[in-house]
Design a protein around this motif. Sequence first.
Motif, PDB file in Angstrom:
ATOM      1  N   GLY A   1      42.304  11.022 -43.557  1.00  0.00           N
ATOM      2  CA  GLY A   1      41.434  11.440 -42.491  1.00  0.00           C
ATOM      3  C   GLY A   1      41.944  12.110 -41.389  1.00  0.00           C
ATOM      4  O   GLY A   1      41.060  12.679 -40.677  1.00  0.00           O
TER       5      GLY A   1
ATOM      6  N   ALA B   1      38.620   7.719 -44.714  1.00  0.00           N
ATOM      7  CA  ALA B   1      38.989   8.945 -44.408  1.00  0.00           C
ATOM      8  C   ALA B   1      37.629   9.793 -43.549  1.00  0.00           C
ATOM      9  O   ALA B   1      37.991  10.508 -42.342  1.00  0.00           O
ATOM     10  CB  ALA B   1      38.944   9.983 -45.564  1.00  0.00           C
ATOM     11  N   THR B   2      36.690   9.492 -43.987  1.00  0.00           N
ATOM     12  CA  THR B   2      35.439  10.121 -43.509  1.00  0.00           C
ATOM     13  C   THR B   2      35.288   9.466 -41.761  1.00  0.00           C
ATOM     14  O   THR B   2      34.891  10.255 -40.932  1.00  0.00           O
ATOM     15  CB  THR B   2      34.031   9.842 -43.912  1.00  0.00           C
ATOM     16  OG1 THR B   2      33.961  10.348 -45.583  1.00  0.00           O
ATOM     17  CG2 THR B   2      33.055  10.459 -43.365  1.00  0.00           C
TER      18      THR B   2
ATOM     19  N   ALA C   1      36.076  15.992 -45.914  1.00  0.00           N
ATOM     20  CA  ALA C   1      36.425  14.557 -46.313  1.00  0.00           C
ATOM     21  C   ALA C   1      35.313  14.173 -47.389  1.00  0.00           C
ATOM     22  O   ALA C   1      35.588  13.317 -48.387  1.00  0.00           O
ATOM     23  CB  ALA C   1      36.244  13.756 -45.296  1.00  0.00           C
TER      24      ALA C   1
END
Length: 257
Positions: free
Chosen positions: A158, A73-74, A167
């Motif tokens: 994300g 996600a980051t 995130a």
Amino acid sequence: MADCWNLVRRSLTHYQRQPAFILWTLGFPLVSVLLYGYVFGSAMKVPGGGDYREFLMPGMFTMTMAFGFMNTATAFVTDAGKGVHGRFRSMPMAPSAVVTGRGVVDLITAAAAELAILALTALLIGWRADGGPLASLAGFGLLLLLRFSLIWLGVWLGLVVPGPEQAGSLFAVAFPVTMISSVFVAPSLMPDWLGTVAAWNPVSATVTAIRELFGNPVASGGSWPEEHALLLSVAWPVAITLVCVPLAVRRFQRLSR
């Protein structure tokens, strides 16, 4: 496939130039191994007997795989914030490569970095997989299957969260999910209602299944999800994938509108 491989090389180059990211990813599980294995381990008892560190390590493997969706996600939200996805969409390349490339990279890092280093640490503290070579390979395969399913959850998150700060706050969601499971203690030692939640946790299914495959203490409480952990360790990741893949693809397609 060529576009996917180019994006894989791009991401691996980033890791090569920023090794601190891998060290940070491994830092929490390694510290947790030392903390729970040695500081709290002397006070922990496995129902039915057995060494607590043998009981703990399959849980740590699974927890590391479960936390991996935050890295996915980051990475996605960081690229989106820098306009990288917009540049990719303007180039003559397959749109699917953006997602598949991220998935391949995460599986590579999960197998070659996270699992390998954590398994080496486990061997150094005395953990052994006594279930045989094929059973051990099947156990690591289940870990990567869980990681694969959560990649799609990470891709979707994300694309949904507005920035890297949000995130990072996903840890507040991931931590309770892994704690209310059989990672550290058997669900049978929890209050009845909490033990039921922990037993049905997808994380618990993988933990219990790989404990059986590795030949480590299982401490099953006799509940249906614990008795059918191997089945659920496959069913849960498949279900997560079937739900999250359409969500991620639809969200990514909406970026072009």
